[in-house]
Design a protein around this motif. Structure first.
Motif, PDB file in Angstrom:
ATOM      1  N   ILE A 136      29.427 -31.208  10.209  1.00 10.02           N
ATOM      2  CA  ILE A 136      28.322 -32.007   9.660  1.00 10.02           C
ATOM      3  C   ILE A 136      28.136 -33.286  10.469  1.00 10.02           C
ATOM      4  O   ILE A 136      27.001 -33.724  10.685  1.00 10.02           O
ATOM      5  CB  ILE A 136      28.527 -32.269   8.155  1.00 10.02           C
ATOM      6  N   TYR A 163      27.503 -37.243   4.887  1.00 15.05           N
ATOM      7  CA  TYR A 163      26.072 -37.001   4.756  1.00 15.05           C
ATOM      8  C   TYR A 163      25.286 -37.836   5.754  1.00 15.05           C
ATOM      9  O   TYR A 163      25.794 -38.805   6.313  1.00 15.05           O
ATOM     10  CB  TYR A 163      25.602 -37.307   3.335  1.00 15.05           C
ATOM     11  N   ALA A 164      24.022 -37.432   5.949  1.00 16.09           N
ATOM     12  CA  ALA A 164      23.105 -38.189   6.791  1.00 16.09           C
ATOM     13  C   ALA A 164      22.510 -39.301   5.936  1.00 16.09           C
ATOM     14  O   ALA A 164      21.960 -39.034   4.862  1.00 16.09           O
ATOM     15  CB  ALA A 164      22.007 -37.281   7.326  1.00 16.09           C
ATOM     16  N   ASN A 204      18.514 -38.993   4.992  1.00 17.12           N
ATOM     17  CA  ASN A 204      17.946 -38.045   4.028  1.00 17.12           C
ATOM     18  C   ASN A 204      18.942 -37.573   2.965  1.00 17.12           C
ATOM     19  O   ASN A 204      18.589 -36.784   2.096  1.00 17.12           O
ATOM     20  CB  ASN A 204      17.343 -36.840   4.755  1.00 17.12           C
ATOM     21  N   GLY A 205      20.201 -37.991   3.050  1.00 18.89           N
ATOM     22  CA  GLY A 205      21.194 -37.632   2.042  1.00 18.89           C
ATOM     23  C   GLY A 205      21.752 -36.225   2.184  1.00 18.89           C
ATOM     24  O   GLY A 205      22.588 -35.813   1.380  1.00 18.89           O
ATOM     25  N   GLN A 206      21.303 -35.471   3.178  1.00 16.87           N
ATOM     26  CA  GLN A 206      21.816 -34.118   3.351  1.00 16.87           C
ATOM     27  C   GLN A 206      23.235 -34.165   3.906  1.00 16.87           C
ATOM     28  O   GLN A 206      23.537 -34.956   4.794  1.00 16.87           O
ATOM     29  CB  GLN A 206      20.921 -33.314   4.293  1.00 16.87           C
ATOM     30  N   GLY A 207      24.086 -33.306   3.378  1.00 17.96           N
ATOM     31  CA  GLY A 207      25.465 -33.253   3.823  1.00 17.96           C
ATOM     32  C   GLY A 207      26.287 -32.396   2.907  1.00 17.96           C
ATOM     33  O   GLY A 207      25.794 -31.408   2.352  1.00 17.96           O
ATOM     34  N   MET A 208      27.519 -32.784   2.682  1.00 16.03           N
ATOM     35  CA  MET A 208      28.416 -31.995   1.851  1.00 16.03           C
ATOM     36  C   MET A 208      29.350 -32.921   1.077  1.00 16.03           C
ATOM     37  O   MET A 208      29.867 -33.891   1.623  1.00 16.03           O
ATOM     38  CB  MET A 208      29.232 -31.047   2.737  1.00 16.03           C
ATOM     39  N   SER A 268      20.892 -34.263  15.272  1.00 19.72           N
ATOM     40  CA  SER A 268      19.581 -34.394  14.626  1.00 19.72           C
ATOM     41  C   SER A 268      19.041 -35.820  14.664  1.00 19.72           C
ATOM     42  O   SER A 268      17.953 -36.077  14.167  1.00 19.72           O
ATOM     43  CB  SER A 268      19.679 -33.931  13.168  1.00 19.72           C
ATOM     44  N   TRP A 307      26.178 -32.155  13.415  1.00 23.13           N
ATOM     45  CA  TRP A 307      24.794 -31.871  13.016  1.00 23.13           C
ATOM     46  C   TRP A 307      24.014 -33.185  12.855  1.00 23.13           C
ATOM     47  O   TRP A 307      22.879 -33.289  13.317  1.00 23.13           O
ATOM     48  CB  TRP A 307      24.768 -31.070  11.712  1.00 23.13           C
ATOM     49  N   CYS A 308      24.636 -34.171  12.215  1.00 14.64           N
ATOM     50  CA  CYS A 308      23.973 -35.475  12.036  1.00 14.64           C
ATOM     51  C   CYS A 308      23.613 -36.104  13.385  1.00 14.64           C
ATOM     52  O   CYS A 308      22.475 -36.529  13.589  1.00 14.64           O
ATOM     53  CB  CYS A 308      24.863 -36.441  11.258  1.00 14.64           C
ATOM     54  N   TYR A 312      20.461 -38.367  13.087  1.00 14.45           N
ATOM     55  CA  TYR A 312      20.762 -39.031  11.820  1.00 14.45           C
ATOM     56  C   TYR A 312      22.049 -39.853  11.945  1.00 14.45           C
ATOM     57  O   TYR A 312      22.845 -39.664  12.869  1.00 14.45           O
ATOM     58  CB  TYR A 312      20.927 -38.012  10.692  1.00 14.45           C
TER      59      TYR A 312
END
Length: 153
Positions: free
Chosen positions: A14, A90-91, A94-98, A21, A17-18, A23
């Motif tokens: 993650i 998390y990012a 946008n709050g996306q993560g785990m 992207s 990915w951040c 983030y």
């Protein structure tokens, strides 16, 4: 053999990915005695940290811990976070993560069993080391041959 946790692998995935992207990766951490963070920023036993490349120095994400240096109010601090204590990654944008369930923190876990010190093999320990003498390893090197370096303190 104990089962290997997927948590450190997910944290690294993650994080990657951040950053890929564009983030900003953040982690939420449950603070305990095994965690080294600036205590003045801990609220209700937790701290949220920016772990982006621009906010950290020497970021290292191992299977056991996340460690890095970061500045707080202009002062560089060394941080150490056991993977066991990470609540989420998390990012920020946008709050996306785990999120992860932390039932026991690193300080509450029993210490891993220590490995006994390895003893040299008896067969190897008895093999003589050849010297510059006659080759059987029993005589010290003769003087007057190659120059040697003498260390003087």
């Amino acid at each position: 053999m104990p089962e290997i946790s997927t948590k450190p692998y997910m944290l690294r995935a993650i994080y990657e990915w951040c950053t890929d992207s564009g983030y900003t990766p953040y982690i939420a951490v449950k603070v305990d005695a095994a965690t080294t963070v600036p205590m003045e920023y801990v609220k209700k036993g937790e701290i949220v940290l920016n772990i982006s490349f621009s906010a950290t120095s020497g970021l290292k994400m191992d299977n056991d811990a996340i460690s890095f240096h970061a500045r707080f109010a202009g002062v560089s601090r060394e941080l150490y976070i056991p993977v066991q204590n990470v609540l989420a990654i998390y990012a920020n944008e946008n709050g996306q993560g785990m999120a992860f369930e932390v039932t026991k923190t690193a300080a509450e876990l029993p210490p891993p069993p220590s490995k006994p010190a390895e003893q040299p093999s008896p067969a190897l320990a008895s093999v003589p080391v050849p010297s510059e003498g006659d080759g059987d390893g029993t005589e010290p090197p003769k003087r007057g041959g190659r120059p040697t370096l003498t260390r003087i303190k």
